[in-house]
Design a protein around this motif. Structure first.
Motif, PDB file in Angstrom:
ATOM      1  N   VAL A 204     -22.715  51.463 -16.718  1.00 14.25           N
ATOM      2  CA  VAL A 204     -21.652  52.114 -15.955  1.00 14.25           C
ATOM      3  C   VAL A 204     -20.305  51.486 -16.285  1.00 14.25           C
ATOM      4  O   VAL A 204     -19.288  52.174 -16.412  1.00 14.25           O
ATOM      5  CB  VAL A 204     -21.948  52.017 -14.443  1.00 14.25           C
ATOM      6  CG1 VAL A 204     -20.761  52.497 -13.624  1.00 14.25           C
ATOM      7  CG2 VAL A 204     -23.194  52.821 -14.100  1.00 14.25           C
ATOM      8  N   LEU A 205     -20.290  50.163 -16.412  1.00 13.94           N
ATOM      9  CA  LEU A 205     -19.066  49.449 -16.768  1.00 13.94           C
ATOM     10  C   LEU A 205     -18.531  49.913 -18.107  1.00 13.94           C
ATOM     11  O   LEU A 205     -17.326  50.117 -18.278  1.00 13.94           O
ATOM     12  CB  LEU A 205     -19.336  47.948 -16.796  1.00 13.94           C
ATOM     13  CG  LEU A 205     -18.179  47.046 -17.246  1.00 13.94           C
ATOM     14  CD1 LEU A 205     -17.011  47.162 -16.280  1.00 13.94           C
ATOM     15  CD2 LEU A 205     -18.649  45.600 -17.354  1.00 13.94           C
ATOM     16  N   LEU A 206     -19.415  50.111 -19.068  1.00 17.26           N
ATOM     17  CA  LEU A 206     -18.997  50.579 -20.388  1.00 17.26           C
ATOM     18  C   LEU A 206     -18.380  51.972 -20.293  1.00 17.26           C
ATOM     19  O   LEU A 206     -17.347  52.247 -20.912  1.00 17.26           O
ATOM     20  CB  LEU A 206     -20.194  50.599 -21.338  1.00 17.26           C
ATOM     21  CG  LEU A 206     -19.921  51.081 -22.762  1.00 17.26           C
ATOM     22  CD1 LEU A 206     -18.884  50.187 -23.444  1.00 17.26           C
ATOM     23  CD2 LEU A 206     -21.217  51.109 -23.579  1.00 17.26           C
ATOM     24  N   ALA A 207     -18.988  52.838 -19.502  1.00 13.59           N
ATOM     25  CA  ALA A 207     -18.451  54.192 -19.329  1.00 13.59           C
ATOM     26  C   ALA A 207     -17.098  54.157 -18.636  1.00 13.59           C
ATOM     27  O   ALA A 207     -16.147  54.856 -19.040  1.00 13.59           O
ATOM     28  CB  ALA A 207     -19.429  55.038 -18.533  1.00 13.59           C
ATOM     29  N   ALA A 208     -16.988  53.336 -17.588  1.00 12.23           N
ATOM     30  CA  ALA A 208     -15.715  53.226 -16.876  1.00 12.23           C
ATOM     31  C   ALA A 208     -14.634  52.653 -17.775  1.00 12.23           C
ATOM     32  O   ALA A 208     -13.481  53.111 -17.752  1.00 12.23           O
ATOM     33  CB  ALA A 208     -15.891  52.343 -15.639  1.00 12.23           C
ATOM     34  N   ALA A 209     -14.993  51.656 -18.591  1.00 14.36           N
ATOM     35  CA  ALA A 209     -14.028  51.077 -19.528  1.00 14.36           C
ATOM     36  C   ALA A 209     -13.569  52.110 -20.549  1.00 14.36           C
ATOM     37  O   ALA A 209     -12.412  52.090 -20.996  1.00 14.36           O
ATOM     38  CB  ALA A 209     -14.655  49.873 -20.228  1.00 14.36           C
ATOM     39  N   THR A 210     -14.467  53.014 -20.921  1.00 13.23           N
ATOM     40  CA  THR A 210     -14.088  54.093 -21.839  1.00 13.23           C
ATOM     41  C   THR A 210     -13.026  54.990 -21.204  1.00 13.23           C
ATOM     42  O   THR A 210     -12.072  55.415 -21.863  1.00 13.23           O
ATOM     43  CB  THR A 210     -15.327  54.930 -22.214  1.00 13.23           C
ATOM     44  OG1 THR A 210     -16.303  54.088 -22.836  1.00 13.23           O
ATOM     45  CG2 THR A 210     -14.951  56.057 -23.171  1.00 13.23           C
ATOM     46  N   GLY A 211     -13.186  55.275 -19.918  1.00 15.92           N
ATOM     47  CA  GLY A 211     -12.176  56.068 -19.214  1.00 15.92           C
ATOM     48  C   GLY A 211     -10.839  55.367 -19.183  1.00 15.92           C
ATOM     49  O   GLY A 211      -9.782  55.986 -19.390  1.00 15.92           O
ATOM     50  N   CYS A 212     -10.851  54.059 -18.939  1.00 16.11           N
ATOM     51  CA  CYS A 212      -9.622  53.264 -18.936  1.00 16.11           C
ATOM     52  C   CYS A 212      -8.958  53.300 -20.302  1.00 16.11           C
ATOM     53  O   CYS A 212      -7.736  53.475 -20.425  1.00 16.11           O
ATOM     54  CB  CYS A 212      -9.946  51.832 -18.524  1.00 16.11           C
ATOM     55  SG  CYS A 212      -8.545  50.693 -18.570  1.00 16.11           S
ATOM     56  N   PHE A 241     -15.368  58.396 -14.644  1.00 20.09           N
ATOM     57  CA  PHE A 241     -16.263  58.078 -15.758  1.00 20.09           C
ATOM     58  C   PHE A 241     -17.418  57.204 -15.275  1.00 20.09           C
ATOM     59  O   PHE A 241     -18.575  57.400 -15.663  1.00 20.09           O
ATOM     60  CB  PHE A 241     -15.497  57.378 -16.880  1.00 20.09           C
ATOM     61  CG  PHE A 241     -14.890  58.306 -17.888  1.00 20.09           C
ATOM     62  CD1 PHE A 241     -14.038  59.327 -17.491  1.00 20.09           C
ATOM     63  CD2 PHE A 241     -15.135  58.154 -19.232  1.00 20.09           C
ATOM     64  CE1 PHE A 241     -13.451  60.180 -18.409  1.00 20.09           C
ATOM     65  CE2 PHE A 241     -14.573  58.998 -20.170  1.00 20.09           C
ATOM     66  CZ  PHE A 241     -13.730  60.019 -19.767  1.00 20.09           C
ATOM     67  N   GLY A 242     -17.101  56.216 -14.450  1.00 20.32           N
ATOM     68  CA  GLY A 242     -18.136  55.329 -13.938  1.00 20.32           C
ATOM     69  C   GLY A 242     -19.131  56.061 -13.051  1.00 20.32           C
ATOM     70  O   GLY A 242     -20.349  55.855 -13.152  1.00 20.32           O
ATOM     71  N   LEU A 243     -18.633  56.917 -12.172  1.00 15.68           N
ATOM     72  CA  LEU A 243     -19.517  57.666 -11.275  1.00 15.68           C
ATOM     73  C   LEU A 243     -20.439  58.602 -12.050  1.00 15.68           C
ATOM     74  O   LEU A 243     -21.637  58.706 -11.739  1.00 15.68           O
ATOM     75  CB  LEU A 243     -18.688  58.464 -10.267  1.00 15.68           C
ATOM     76  CG  LEU A 243     -17.924  57.669  -9.207  1.00 15.68           C
ATOM     77  CD1 LEU A 243     -17.056  58.596  -8.371  1.00 15.68           C
ATOM     78  CD2 LEU A 243     -18.886  56.893  -8.310  1.00 15.68           C
TER      79      LEU A 243
END
Length: 250
Positions: A204-212, A241-243
């Motif tokens: 999830v962190l990787l996906a959220a970081a991608t959004g950032c 992205f994280g959700l």
């Protein structure tokens, strides 16, 4: 370490005053003198906001369907934050795609009126959050929800540290930017908070970081840096992205 925390309570109040609508008295002159030394507290505000939002959602789930419980959660979070981040997302959508030059885009972003791109971004953003939160609440993923909300506040600091201020003025310029120490403390606090949701939080962190990273790339390309609106959009996109990644996992 104590040198980084000369006034913990003051820093937490400053972060709360900036990120929420909690009635906290802020001294703009004092904030300017501190030059971002309170930014380390952003994850703690994310923890409070996420905890309240997830708590309301889980309580509502005992009475209402998951989607309606998620709607209550999003509503409460918006009330706490004054929908500051949603406003930033809408302004960025209007400016990034409504103007043809950086100057025109910045002018559109400063306009209080909302356009087609902004309205569409709000509808899609809120809709995706409600749908994802409903799924996560129903599957018992409330801890992961809090972790994502915490991370999204830290992502704002990464943008501030990595990009120049596009306007060179305004409140975001006045309060300064996080230095390496402040960013490091914020990331450390975020990592500690994420430990409770491992191992799922890694993906999830990787996906959220991608959004950032996506928002950072767009901001650099469209306006040459960040603004307060970009920070709000960063929080929203990172959270979404994280959700979505969390829903895919659970």
């Amino acid at each position: 370490m104590s040198a980084f925390f000369p006034n913990i309570w003051h820093d937490i109040k400053a972060a709360a005053g900036i990120l929420t609508r909690i009635p906290v008295q802020l001294d703009d002159a004092a904030l300017a003198r501190r030059k971002g030394q309170f930014f380390w507290a952003f994850p703690l505000i994310g923890l409070a906001v996420g905890g309240i939002g997830a708590g309301i959602g889980m309580l509502a789930l005992a009475v209402f369907p998951a989607t309606l419980a998620a709607l209550f959660s999003v509503l409460v979070i918006a009330l706490i934050t004054g929908a500051l981040h949603e406003d930033g997302l809408a302004d960025c959508a209007d400016g990034f795609w409504g103007g043809h030059t950086p100057q025109k885009r910045l002018a559109i972003m400063k306009d209080s009126h909302i356009g087609t791109y902004g309205a569409l971004a709000l509808v899609l953003g809120i809709g995706l959050r409600i749908a994802a939160l409903g799924s996560l609440f129903a599957s018992g993923g409330w801890v992961l929800v809090i972790a994502i909300i915490v991370f999204s506040r830290t992502a704002m600091l990464v943008i501030m540290y990595g990009l120049p201020n596009a306007r060179g003025a305004g409140f975001a310029h006045t309060v300064g930017e996080p230095d390496q120490n402040q960013l490091g403390i914020a990331i450390g606090l975020t990592a500690l908070l994420l430990l409770v949701s491992l191992p799922a939080s890694l993906a999830v962190l990787l996906a959220a970081a991608t959004g950032c990273a996506l928002v950072a790339w767009l901001a650099h390309k469209k306006i040459g840096g960040y603004t307060g609106d970009v920070l709000g959009a960063t929080q929203q996109v990172t959270e979404i992205f994280g959700l979505l990644a969390a829903v895919a996992l659970l």
